[in-house]
Design an enzyme around this catalytic site. Structure first.
Site, PDB file in Angstrom:
ATOM      1  N   CYS A 322       0.847  -1.190   0.000  1.00 48.10           N
ATOM      2  CA  CYS A 322       0.000   0.000   0.000  1.00 48.10           C
ATOM      3  C   CYS A 322       0.889   1.249   0.000  1.00 48.10           C
ATOM      4  CB  CYS A 322      -0.953  -0.052   1.192  1.00 48.10           C
ATOM      5  SG  CYS A 322      -2.216   1.251   1.194  1.00 48.10           S
ATOM      6  N   LEU A 323       0.685   2.176   0.922  1.00 46.55           N
ATOM      7  CA  LEU A 323       1.492   3.392   0.975  1.00 46.55           C
ATOM      8  C   LEU A 323       2.957   3.064   1.245  1.00 46.55           C
ATOM      9  CD1 LEU A 323       1.696   6.445   0.892  1.00 46.55           C
ATOM     10  CD2 LEU A 323       0.963   6.513   3.285  1.00 46.55           C
TER      11      LEU A 323
END
Length: 590
Positions: A322-323
């Protein structure tokens, strides 16, 4: 053993936001109060979108006439269906979308419930026609209005009410209303737990460090932002190159180390990999000025440096989720720009580098929305995880809100609580400065792929990355849509292996091998290969049964240099001696 405290991070030399003049403080406080009342969502942004749509629709008599004609055709079709279905079985006027499971029970096909749900779906389709393709409305405002209309209609779905839901009605008659009494008790217990700030009912069975996050290991580095965990080897020999996991700090890291049967960390260790993982600190008011540069340098780069000291002369299989994957791509490009080959491969799990098309998450990102969020976090010092949860729940409201309400409160049943549900409820916070930079620089301005993302005064270029890349997309991802993840092909000049798996943002990644119908597609594009668009790729790449984990592990093995004796735990001579057992202390912070 005593805990070793490392030097405190250097604070930024200047504050992220200039000190406001006295009168503007009142504006910011008002916006913060409104944002808090609306769960971090800007009401002004909604009004702007609605006004844009309504004014342009008012100036479009042709569109209005088209909508009237559609309404008449739908009414005529429904009338015929209603009359004929009273005496014989009829094909429905409209079928639910594939992801809509609300009307799958057989009872919906019997009169009068068939009329109820058909009328609802026809109305839903008409409103979609009404809120889209209105000439002059901005794309963002169209998405907001269409989304809001869908959310409003979902509130009044016939599946949400006892008299119009045949499954609930049958259960109510069979139990003489006991299901409703039990459902009311469930609702009350959930409300009381929420008010008290306690975890959901059933979470007690999944304690961090006892039931989940139990893979043996040691914390070998701790700073103000993260703990670095080195997991103990479980094989006589290990792959020469270690694996470093960089999770998102929007979530607790143990999404990658859940129960033993679905822990990616344990699965890798058992197959002969030396695994390290970052466990991010849950920030508080004191961390308000920590920005993206601190997460890069004291997070990803600090972890890479530590792993290289513990396992010297070996490059790293770096994995971002993800991030965390976005941060890892920045770190990889930064290292490549400096001519440092420290990464053997780069794996990006449900991670975006281009944010032009971030899916429905973009509904909550515009100037108005950021103004309210920035003032909310300016006042609090951080964005609380519970304030993020509402937006994410709305993106998948059918499953996360209404389906749960029907099952738990109308049917009076409880779904078995899972480790993934416990992790999902274990919210984290985001520092004020980082949150604003992350949304503005990445989502709103899309600086990374535009060549405007600067580190140390110089732009970061993803084309500098030369390490082979494995990119994973998931079919039902509301956070990182797979077509957006696929765009990594457009911004790098290296070998890319792309894998598309069934499932969503979390379930698609936490995807251990097992007989449950999972599938994936995978192919490799050489650095000199020609670009294939995502639709063509999906249509021409064979679908394979099973989990993507073994395919990825085989890819790691193919990019490794053989087997060696497991490395030692930590490196005391580099001030990296083990200081605590896994999962460490930061993951326990509330």
């Amino acid at each position: 053993m005593a805990t070793r405290q490392l030097p405190v991070l250097q604070r930024p030399s200047e504050r992220f936001l200039a000190e406001p003049v006295p009168l503007s403080i009142h504006d910011r406080s008002l916006r913060a109060a409104v944002a808090r009342a609306f769960q971090g969502i800007s009401p002004t942004a909604g009004l702007e979108a609605y006004a844009d749509w309504l004014l342009h629709l008012a100036m479009s008599p042709g569109k209005q006439a088209e909508l009237v004609a559609k309404a008449l055709r739908k009414a005529h079709r429904f009338s015929l269906y209603a009359m004929e279905s009273a005496t014989r079985k009829m094909e429905p006027c409209i079928d639910p979308l594939p992801q809509d499971h609300r009307f799958r029970h057989a009872g919906w096909q019997h009169w009068p419930f068939n009329l109820v749900y058909q009328a609802f779906l026809l109305s839903q389709q008409w409103w979609w026609n009404a809120t889209t393709d209105v000439k002059g409305v901005s794309r963002h405002h169209e998405q907001v209005v269409s989304f809001a209309a869908r959310q409003m209609l979902d509130v009044f779905s016939p599946s949400n009410f006892v008299p119009t839901n045949p499954e609930v009605l049958a259960q109510t008659l069979a139990t003489m209303g006991a299901n409703l009494m039990e459902g009311a008790a469930n609702a009350w217990r959930d409300y009381m737990r929420q008010v008290a700030g306690r975890p959901p009912e059933g979470a007690e069975a999944f304690r961090v460090g006892v039931d989940v996050a139990v893979t043996p290991g040691k914390v070998v580095l701790r700073n103000q932002l993260m703990e670095l965990i080195q997991y103990a080897p479980q094989t006589a020999e290990v792959a020469a190159e270690p694996v470093l996991l960089v999770p998102s700090w929007i979530m607790k890291y143990y999404i990658l180390d859940l129960s033993p049967h679905n822990s990616l960390v344990r699965w890798l260790v058992e197959r002969g990999h030396t695994v390290f993982a970052i466990s991010w600190k849950n920030p508080d008011l004191r961390d308000r000025d920590l920005g993206m540069d601190e997460y890069l340098k004291s997070g990803a780069l600090a972890a890479i440096d530590a792993v290289r000291k513990i396992v010297p002369e070996r490059e790293i299989h770096a994995v971002g989720y993800c991030l965390g994957g976005t941060l890892l791509s920045i770190a990889a490009a930064l290292l490549a720009r400096a001519g440092e080959r420290q990464l053997q491969t780069v794996t990006l799990l449900a991670s975006e580098v281009d944010f032009e098309e971030p899916g429905e998450l973009s509904l909550f990102i515009d100037e108005s929305q950021l103004a309210y969020l920035e003032d909310l976090t300016w006042e609090q010092g951080y964005l609380d995880g519970k304030q993020m949860a509402g937006a994410f729940a709305l993106l998948n409201s059918k499953d996360l809100i209404w389906s749960r309400m029907v099952h738990d409160y109308l049917m009076g049943a409880r779904r078995p609580f899972t480790d993934l549900m416990v992790w999902n409820a274990d919210a984290t916070r985001l520092p004020h400065r980082m949150h604003s930079e992350y949304l503005r620089r990445l989502y709103l301005d899309n600086d990374l792929t535009a060549g405007h993302y600067f580190v140390d005064g110089r732009p970061v270029a993803l084309t500098d990355i030369r390490a082979p890349v494995f990119a994973l997309g998931t079919e039902r991802d509301h956070v990182s849509p797979w077509r957006s993840v696929y765009k990594i092909h457009l911004f790098t000049d290296t070998e890319i292996t792309f894998c598309l798996t069934s499932g969503g943002h979390n379930v698609g990644v936490v995807n251990p091998p097992g007989p449950d119908g999972r599938t994936y597609q995978i192919s490799t594009q050489r650095a000199e290969g020609r670009y294939i668009d995502p639709e063509t790729w999906a249509a021409t790449t064979p679908r394979q049964a099973g989990s993507w984990w073994p395919a990825w592990q085989a890819w790691l093995a193919a990019h490794s240099s053989g087997k060696v004796v497991p490395p030692r735990m930590g490196a005391p001579e580099h001030d990296l001696a083990p200081i605590a057992d896994a999962p460490g202390t930061y993951v326990l912070m509330q």
